[in-house]
Design an enzyme around this catalytic site. Structure first.
Site, PDB file in Angstrom:
ATOM      1  N   ARG A 105      -6.299   5.584  14.316  1.00 34.03           N
ATOM      2  CA  ARG A 105      -6.743   4.445  13.512  1.00 34.03           C
ATOM      3  C   ARG A 105      -8.144   4.714  12.953  1.00 34.03           C
ATOM      4  NH1 ARG A 105      -4.635   0.299  10.644  1.00 34.03           N
ATOM      5  NH2 ARG A 105      -5.565  -1.719  11.072  1.00 34.03           N
ATOM      6  N   THR A 396       2.056   1.270   3.213  1.00 27.48           N
ATOM      7  CA  THR A 396       2.242   2.100   4.412  1.00 27.48           C
ATOM      8  C   THR A 396       3.614   2.791   4.420  1.00 27.48           C
ATOM      9  OG1 THR A 396       0.828   0.616   5.659  1.00 27.48           O
ATOM     10  CG2 THR A 396       2.127   2.085   6.953  1.00 27.48           C
ATOM     11  N   ASP A 438      -8.459  -4.870   7.088  1.00 29.54           N
ATOM     12  CA  ASP A 438      -7.623  -5.412   8.174  1.00 29.54           C
ATOM     13  C   ASP A 438      -8.461  -6.201   9.189  1.00 29.54           C
ATOM     14  OD1 ASP A 438      -5.190  -4.592   7.248  1.00 29.54           O
ATOM     15  OD2 ASP A 438      -4.871  -3.017   8.733  1.00 29.54           O
ATOM     16  N   SER A 459      -4.339  -3.559  13.904  1.00 32.04           N
ATOM     17  CA  SER A 459      -3.228  -3.142  13.059  1.00 32.04           C
ATOM     18  C   SER A 459      -1.969  -3.898  13.459  1.00 32.04           C
ATOM     19  CB  SER A 459      -3.002  -1.641  13.233  1.00 32.04           C
ATOM     20  OG  SER A 459      -1.793  -1.249  12.626  1.00 32.04           O
TER      21      SER A 459
HETATM   22  N1  GLU Z   1      -3.148  -1.758   7.444  1.00 33.41           N
HETATM   23  C1  GLU Z   1      -1.910  -2.176   7.985  1.00 33.41           C
HETATM   24  C2  GLU Z   1      -1.910  -2.283   9.463  1.00 33.41           C
HETATM   25  O1  GLU Z   1      -2.459  -1.443  10.099  1.00 33.41           O
HETATM   26  C3  GLU Z   1      -0.874  -1.186   7.656  1.00 33.41           C
HETATM   27  C4  GLU Z   1      -0.692  -1.153   6.254  1.00 33.41           C
HETATM   28  C5  GLU Z   1       0.259  -2.183   5.895  1.00 33.41           C
HETATM   29  O2  GLU Z   1       1.452  -1.924   6.013  1.00 33.41           O
HETATM   30  O3  GLU Z   1      -0.230  -3.241   5.540  1.00 33.41           O
HETATM   31  O4  GLU Z   1      -1.338  -3.158   9.999  1.00 33.41           O
END
Ligand code: GLU
Length: 579
Positions: A105, A396, A438, A459
């Site tokens: 991460r 993602t 995030d 996340s």
């Molecule tokens: N930043 C997102 C997370 O770690 C992942 C990216 C996404 O799918 O939004 O949850």
């Protein structure tokens, strides 16, 4: 989604169309389901799947395959994955028979504080140096390969470097993602030069090459991770973050970031203990905090274990309750006390499950008290200050691989939003992540996910491996921000509670309840289940598409079924070593 160029059906020699040489390998096709032996892969993209499969065919293991595949996705899915992003790996190691986590991460720079994002509109933070976290992917790849792989990082990066150099054929998804980002890409000179070559997205059917990225992978292969974590590439990333190359005349407020080379030097990939719950006589292993993936999928499954007969209404309410607890209690465990054991305990699950009845829970569900003192049916705690979550997009990517030795990898890689921060490092062909968005923006006293120096943002990524009687049965994961959690949960419930096949469990229409008033759902879900669920008090907001999952199921006698999406995000690619 895209095919490497040069795989032409015929070759023109002196004006004549001749057939391909007899020994040419048959063209591998993109299909969402494959069954066979000796190892398997599934990704959203045919090129990446082929590269991962090639690694397996040449004696590599599942970890080698997902690292090489992820680097390839950095070429063909550059808006979702890349060396300047981060991610999480859940891995079943056949030799030790253990499931492990590798946390790559991104982290907050040392200068970041809880108030860094206060007052900044989310859509402005998205395209900024401020949102760029210290990249984790390269350290993660390196650690993953050194501990569990057979390839060097150098070898694992080679196919992706070749792919970046040769190029891939632009498909509709790549075109659409570029077009959706065109306004902000145009405002950054390096990004516009790469992704808007004639002032517009590269047309569908054209070949897209990224020679800068090819050289970046090659140099990274030659020089090793320290080239990024303190070396020249790192210095260039820091310079770009501090002074994003904004197009002259642009009125976009692209804020400068806080990253220093010392932040890069300090970065470490981590190996936390995976989360584990017992559900349906299965052991479900997930990703530990700072991801809320394992804890939230696990808690919801635990709740369902005690919720009586499970239907879709119970699925939605278990998810609602688990999200209330996620939002209140989960953050980076190096910074906040995450009551993980309690959140995943039987007592807590019973306390939460007893709130579920015949009709939908009222909104919002309050978080429970994971305090170890569990009564028969708990009164929810007053909610600590948590903020409504930001909207979730389709960003993602997730890939899975298994090998002939029985190792299994589930890997979520991301640069956060589709297109990340929208800032390409000049001359390097790689987009920077915007993972710092995030974090909770604040002010939000008591929120476990406020920024802090060196902290990892919470996340939702949820690579998951299911064991039955100690052996791998299933691996699954998806993109989609916080909807990742509900997608993984829904696939598991579809497969093991509702008895669908794995391909059907992935293809089924999705709904995502994350402690919001209305449940986000695909139109097909609303059409099919809306009336019965609305009668129970659920309400829905339609959304075009939720998630883009990949999965493996281990069948009898060494057979494996690899599964990708049949339609979402243009459909994915499943391949096996031997049919
Ligand atoms: N930043 C997102 C997370 O770690 C992942 C990216 C996404 O799918 O939004 O949850």
């Amino acid at each position: 989604m895209r095919r490497v160029t040069g795989a032409a059906l015929g070759i023109v020699v002196m004006g004549a169309l001749v057939a391909p040489p007899a020994q040419a390998r048959p063209q591998v096709e993109k299909k969402p389901v494959a069954e066979g032996y000796g190892g398997a892969v599934a990704t959203v993209d045919l090129d990446a799947s082929k590269i991962a499969l090639d690694v397996l065919k040449h004696g590599g293991n599942a970890m080698d395959a997902v690292v090489a595949g992820a680097a390839a996705l950095g070429v063909t899915e550059p808006y979702s994955a890349g060396l300047a992003g981060g991610g999480f790996i859940v891995y079943y190691d056949a030799r030790s028979r253990r499931v492990i986590n590798i946390d790559g991460r991104e982290t907050a720079p040392a200068k970041m504080t809880p108030s860094t994002f206060e007052g900044i509109p989310f859509d402005q933070a998205v395209t900024s140096g401020l949102s760029v976290g210290v990249p984790g992917s390269v350290a993660q790849w390196d650690l993953a390969l050194r501990r569990h792989g057979t390839l060097s990082l150098k070898k694992a990066l080679k196919p992706a470097a070749d792919l970046a150099r040769k190029g891939f054929v632009v498909d509709q998804t790549f075109y659409d993602q570029t077009a959706a980002n065109a306004a902000r890409f145009a405002d950054i000179t390096s990004t516009a030069a790469l992704y808007l070559p004639n002032g517009a997205p590269p047309p569908v059917g054209s070949t897209f090459r990224n020679p800068d990225l090819a050289r970046t992978y090659q140099e990274l292969a030659d020089k090793g991770p320290s080239w990024l974590y303190g070396g020249k590439l790192g210095q260039e990333i820091v310079a770009t973050v501090k002074a994003p190359p904004v197009t002259p005349g642009s009125t976009r407020n692209v804020r400068a970031g806080l990253m220093e080379v010392s932040d890069l030097r300090a970065y470490k990939a981590l190996t936390p203990e995976p989360t584990k719950v017992r559900w349906n006589n299965l052991d479900v292993y997930g990703m530990a905090p700072p991801s809320s993936g394992g804890s939230t999928v696990g808690e919801a499954l635990n709740i369902l274990e005690y919720a009586g007969p499970v239907g879709l209404s119970e699925y939605l309410d278990a998810s609602r309750l688990a999200f209330a607890d996620r939002n209140a209690y989960v953050g980076d465990p190096a910074f906040v006390q995450v009551p993980l054991r309690e959140l995943l305990s039987e007592g807590f699950a019973k306390e939460r499950a007893c709130l579920i009845g015949d009709t939908a829970l009222p909104h919002p569900a309050a978080p429970g008290q994971p305090d170890g003192a569990y009564g028969p049916c708990a009164t929810p705690a007053p909610a600590p200050g948590t903020k409504e979550q930001q909207p979730e997009g389709p960003e993602t990517t997730h890939l899975v691989a298994s090998d002939r030795w029985g190792n299994v990898a589930a890997y979520n890689i991301t640069i956060e939003q589709t297109g990340g921060a929208g800032i390409v490092v000049p001359g390097r062909g790689v987009l920077l992540n915007n993972e710092m968005t995030d974090f909770t923006f604040g002010p939000a006293p008591g929120d476990p996910n406020l920024p802090a120096p060196g902290k990892r943002p919470r996340s939702s990524m949820a690579p998951t491996i299911v064991l039955k009687d100690g052996r791998p049965l299933l691996a699954v994961g998806s993109p989609g921000g916080a909807t990742i959690i509900t997608t993984v949960l829904q696939i598991l419930v579809n497969r093991f509670t509702f008895g669908m096949s794995l391909p059907d469990a992935l293809a089924a229409p999705r709904a995502s309840q994350r402690n919001t008033a209305a449940t986000q759902a695909e139109q097909a879900f609303i059409d099919r289940y809306g009336p019965e669920l609305t009668a129970k008090g659920h309400t829905f907001t339609p959304t075009p598409e939720i998630g883009a999952a990949t999965a493996l199921e281990f069948l009898r006698h060494g057979k494996v079924q690899a599964v990708a999406e049949p339609a979402r995000r243009g459909g994915g690619s499943a391949l096996v070593v031997k049919d």
